[in-house]
Design a protein around this motif. Structure first.
Motif: not given
Length: 598
Positions: A481-486
């Motif tokens: 469960k990965l998310v891209k943090v900008d």
């Protein structure tokens, strides 16, 4: 050929490989009194400063055994897990290995890892128990550990002290008696393996090779099989402390070759050298392709130095075949390279070497690992994501898989608790726990590679008071469960600071990155908002306050509304300034993520 012995020295970091190599050179009188110094084979300043071996080094010695001269080709190898590729290349050029074990520290994770590498290549193993003179040494117990590990007899283990010179003669005799001479056909067409190369600014590329069949003569026309190009062997010779030119290098021997090649791309480590007119039919099975574990962007500080950086990287790659790089561009940093490394120490060493050897000052972005992303349109074809900016939009995304590793940690039984809690914090799952002895435990975990990239090794050493040793091997990709943090600075996304994080840690890490950047970004004439966002949702925010100029200084006395009017005017000016304002990011900010726990 019956009088040649090719062997390497393998061990865990700091078990005394380089010191033992020094003693072997002294005993065989391969160095004079004037040339003697500690860590003789470690030629880089970096190696001496840090007291570690980074590159494997080959050298030839002559040893007289029972009135007969034997030629020894020794390769001293690094012990750190990040340089295990150097070890695998050295092993491919040898028939035997000295396995060094510290009598005070016993068998460590990298000892076992290197031993398996050697056994896969059918090398003859000579176990050596080093540092037996130490007060904390327990030679009998450690000898039992070695016997259990290798399955040899107790009398096969040679007790030595590289510092005092004890047991050196027994080691040299064992090399002659136990390690088989090289096999090969001296009359067959030339077949040689390139196991290393180095760039010499005056003479071009120097190639180090091991001859398996035939021989290589000075002036001979030779061919590199991988590139298919022909060259003339301008100089061949053996590797003593300095290069020793010869007319011919025969089967079974190790030597160097100078052909005047200037282009770094024309020499590949693991390639086969053969005769141009009478080529060999079967090439040498080189070593497996290197698999980078950590990816980071390297950019020149001055954008017009891009070509110089490319040339420096190609020359470094010659000397360090485990470095992988490809061009990329970033909106924040311009043109640079996406580089693959074997670990964080490897990244640090490459950055240092670029600065020292090529005068290249570079910016390194946040390191990460490479993921597989699958879209809703095509759920079977993986998109390889080694840069967070390559991740497809969340609305198109089906799933993301991340690389997992099997981690093996050997520690004292008293530190099992802290080590386990560290691994569980890093999303590790324990798979096995084995007591090697009453006091030593081997723990096996399945862990995401991304979690060990940053500070895992340092923290492991801290919680175990330096006693734990660590080794890992990849076990494939798993759904995560990965998310891209900008990261947004002044409302603009900075692509070089974005990161792929596990959804459970994203909020916490995003907040900490914002706090860290607030300390590092200098104040300007306007407020700078620092925001961490997942898609359109802001998850953390910090503000770098503006430097305020006191415009009301000239309004002394009189009505308060005059001051208010001036401040309102200043506010409008600051707002306009912020719309066109450019935020300068210092170099430390790009590496801030690595120091979040400090």
């Amino acid at each position: 050929m019956k009088n040649i012995r090719n062997f390497c020295i393998i061990a865990h970091i700091d078990h005394g490989k380089s010191t033992l190599a020094d003693r072997l050179l002294d005993f065989t009188k391969s160095v004079t009194e004037r040339e003697r110094k500690e860590q003789l084979l470690d030629t880089m300043d970096l190696e001496r400063e840090r007291g570690i071996t980074i590159k494997s080094h080959a050298i030839q010695m002559v040893y007289n055994y029972k009135g007969e001269d034997f030629v020894f080709n020794l390769i001293d190898t690094p012990g750190h897990v990040d340089f295990s590729y150097e070890v695998s290349r050295s092993i491919a050029a040898c028939e035997g290995a000295l396995l060094i074990v510290d009598a005070a520290q016993s068998i460590q994770a990298q000892t076992i890892s290197n031993l398996y590498l050697a056994l896969e290549n059918d090398l003859e193993i000579i176990p050596v128990l080093n540092k037996v003179d130490l007060l904390s040494a327990s030679p009998d117990e450690v000898t039992d550990d070695i016997v259990d590990l290798i399955g040899c007899h107790r009398e096969d283990v040679i007790r030595a002290s590289a510092k005092n010179g004890t047991g050196i003669e027994e080691i040299l005799n064992a090399i002659v008696e136990r390690i088989p001479p090289p096999k090969g056909d001296p009359d067959a067409p030339l077949r040689a393996l390139v196991f290393d190369s180095v760039y010499n600014p005056f003479r071009g590329i120097e190639t180090y090779f091991r001859v398996f069949d035939g021989s290589i003569k000075k002036g001979q026309q030779i061919k590199f099989v991988a590139t298919g190009k022909n060259y003339s062997a301008d100089e061949v010779g053996t590797l003593k402390l300095v290069q020793f030119p010869k007319k011919e290098i025969k089967a079974g021997d190790v030597g160097y070759l100078i052909t005047g090649i200037k282009n770094a791309k024309e020499v590949k480590v693991g390639d086969t050298i053969t005769d141009a007119e009478n080529p060999t039919k079967n090439t040498v099975a080189g070593f497996e392709e290197v698999k980078p574990m950590v990816f980071a962007g390297i950019y020149p500080v001055e954008t017009d130095e891009y070509e110089e950086l490319r040339s420096a990287m190609e020359k470094l790659q010659l000397n360090d075949a485990s470095l992988v790089f490809a061009p990329e561009s970033s909106a924040a940093l311009g043109f640079g390279f996406r580089c693959g490394f074997l670990g964080m120490l490897h990244l640090e060493i490459i950055q240092e070497r670029l600065e020292r050897e090529f005068d290249m000052v570079v910016i390194t972005t946040v390191p990460n690992v490479s993921y597989n992303a699958f879209t809703l349109k095509d759920r079977d074809t993986a998109i390889i994501v080694s840069n967070p900016t390559d991740l497809p939009e969340p609305s198109y995304l089906d799933r993301v898989e991340e690389p997992f590793i099997k981690a093996s940690i050997i520690t004292k039984s008293g530190y099992v608790g802290p080590v386990m809690s560290l691994c569980i914090e890093k999303r590790g799952q324990i798979t096995n726990q084995t007591y090697l002895t009453q006091d030593r435990v081997e723990l096996s975990f399945d862990m995401p590679l991304a979690e060990i990239v940053f500070d895992f090794y340092d923290r492991l050493k801290t919680v175990s008071k330096g006693y734990a040793s660590f080794d890992y091997s990849p076990i494939g990709m798993r759904k995560s469960k990965l998310v891209k943090v900008d990261l947004l600075l002044n409302g603009n996304s900075v692509d070089a600071l974005s990161a792929l994080l596990h959804a459970d840690n994203a909020y916490d890490i995003g907040k900490r990155i914002c706090e860290k950047l607030k300390e590092l970004i200098p104040r300007q004439q306007f407020d700078i908002p620092i925001q961490a966002a997942i898609g359109a949702k802001i998850i953390a925010r910090e503000t770098v306050k503006a430097l305020r100029k006191d415009v009301t200084a000239k309004c002394y006395g009189g009505d308060i509304s005059r001051k208010r009017k001036l401040l309102e005017k200043q506010k409008k000016g600051k707002k306009r300034m912020r719309q066109v304002g450019n935020v300068e990011i210092p170099q430390e900010a790009f590496m801030a993520v690595l120091k979040l726990n400090d």
